[in-house]
Write a protein that holds these residues in place. Structure first.
Motif, PDB file in Angstrom:
ATOM      1  N   ASP A   1       1.499   1.061  -1.532  1.00 36.93           N
ATOM      2  CA  ASP A   1       0.573   1.082  -2.534  1.00 36.93           C
ATOM      3  C   ASP A   1       0.787   2.383  -3.640  1.00 36.93           C
ATOM      4  N   TRP A   2       1.982   2.753  -3.633  1.00 43.22           N
ATOM      5  CA  TRP A   2       2.452   3.633  -4.408  1.00 43.22           C
ATOM      6  C   TRP A   2       3.532   3.690  -5.169  1.00 43.22           C
ATOM      7  N   HIS A   3       3.811   4.312  -6.207  1.00 43.03           N
ATOM      8  CA  HIS A   3       5.127   4.091  -7.152  1.00 43.03           C
ATOM      9  C   HIS A   3       6.314   4.973  -6.650  1.00 43.03           C
ATOM     10  N   THR A   4       7.390   4.712  -6.626  1.00 42.27           N
ATOM     11  CA  THR A   4       8.437   5.573  -6.280  1.00 42.27           C
ATOM     12  C   THR A   4       9.416   5.725  -7.387  1.00 42.27           C
ATOM     13  N   ASP A   5       9.357   5.225  -8.470  1.00 40.62           N
ATOM     14  CA  ASP A   5      10.116   5.474  -9.579  1.00 40.62           C
ATOM     15  C   ASP A   5       9.730   7.041 -10.411  1.00 40.62           C
TER      16      ASP A   5
ATOM     17  N   TRP B   1       3.751   8.228  -5.931  1.00 42.20           N
ATOM     18  CA  TRP B   1       2.382   8.466  -6.750  1.00 42.20           C
ATOM     19  C   TRP B   1       1.599   7.310  -7.177  1.00 42.20           C
ATOM     20  N   VAL B   2       0.434   7.478  -7.508  1.00 39.14           N
ATOM     21  CA  VAL B   2      -0.410   6.372  -7.876  1.00 39.14           C
ATOM     22  C   VAL B   2      -0.874   6.564  -9.271  1.00 39.14           C
TER      23      VAL B   2
ATOM     24  N   LYS C   1      -6.507   7.045  -2.731  1.00 40.73           N
ATOM     25  CA  LYS C   1      -6.335   7.019  -1.186  1.00 40.73           C
ATOM     26  C   LYS C   1      -5.115   6.596  -0.486  1.00 40.73           C
ATOM     27  N   PRO C   2      -4.079   5.908  -0.904  1.00 42.03           N
ATOM     28  CA  PRO C   2      -2.935   5.763  -0.137  1.00 42.03           C
ATOM     29  C   PRO C   2      -2.166   6.640  -0.029  1.00 42.03           C
ATOM     30  N   LEU C   3      -2.420   7.729  -0.827  1.00 39.34           N
ATOM     31  CA  LEU C   3      -1.421   9.196  -0.388  1.00 39.34           C
ATOM     32  C   LEU C   3      -1.991  10.057   0.475  1.00 39.34           C
TER      33      LEU C   3
END
Length: 171
Positions: free
Chosen positions: A49-53, A72-73, A124-126
């Protein structure tokens, strides 16, 4: 003429039976839907549910240099149908070795950590994803305020992890 082998339904009983069957079918469908969704989430385990770039973060925070290990979101992720001109990004990213020492030599830092624990709906995903027992420090010089954007950066001394929250990070 009526066929003799067909018995007429008793008054209203057939309608009640059909209604019960429909309700049972709807209830079963509502029970299966969350299970299907959960299984789909497990099957898509690689997709988080998050970005990794890191490229967007390097554009937003050029003073931090090359970055690694991003989670990150964005407030525009999973758009909830409420358009907003403001973009907020929040998450964690790791500095390259030696970068935190370079930053602390060039800027004034004080002890201090974030006051919230990812309280916005999109963050919330973090929860629970940061470093264990962080020793947060921050530099007000590196936090930017003004002309429509603001940034808050917290640096963990032990891991070189940066926790960030930025409003309109690209200006």
């Amino acid at each position: 003429m009526r066929e003799p082998d067909k018995v007429p339904p008793k008054s209203g009983m057939r309608g009640i039976t059909l209604k019960r069957r429909k309700l049972f079918g709807i209830g079963a469908g509502l029970t299966v839907l969350p299970a299907w969704w959960a299984l789909r989430q497990v099957a898509d385990g690689a997709k988080r549910d998050w970005h990794t770039d890191t490229a967007p973060l390097e554009r937003a925070f050029p003073l931090l240099g090359p970055l690694t290990d991003a989670k990150w979101v964005s407030s525009r992720d999973n758009d909830r149908g409420t358009p907003s001109p403001e973009l907020v990004i929040s998450g964690f990213v790791r500095l390259t070795p030696g970068k935190l020492a370079e930053l602390t030599a060039a800027h004034a830092f004080v002890s201090g950590g974030p006051t919230d624990d990812f309280s916005s709906w999109f963050e919330k995903p973090l929860k629970g994803e940061g470093p264990e027992n962080p020793q947060w420090i921050r530099s007000h010089e590196l936090d930017r305020d003004g002309s429509g954007y603001s940034t808050n950066l917290w640096f963990d001394r032990r891991t070189g992890t940066v926790r960030f929250r930025a409003l309109n990070p690209y200006g």
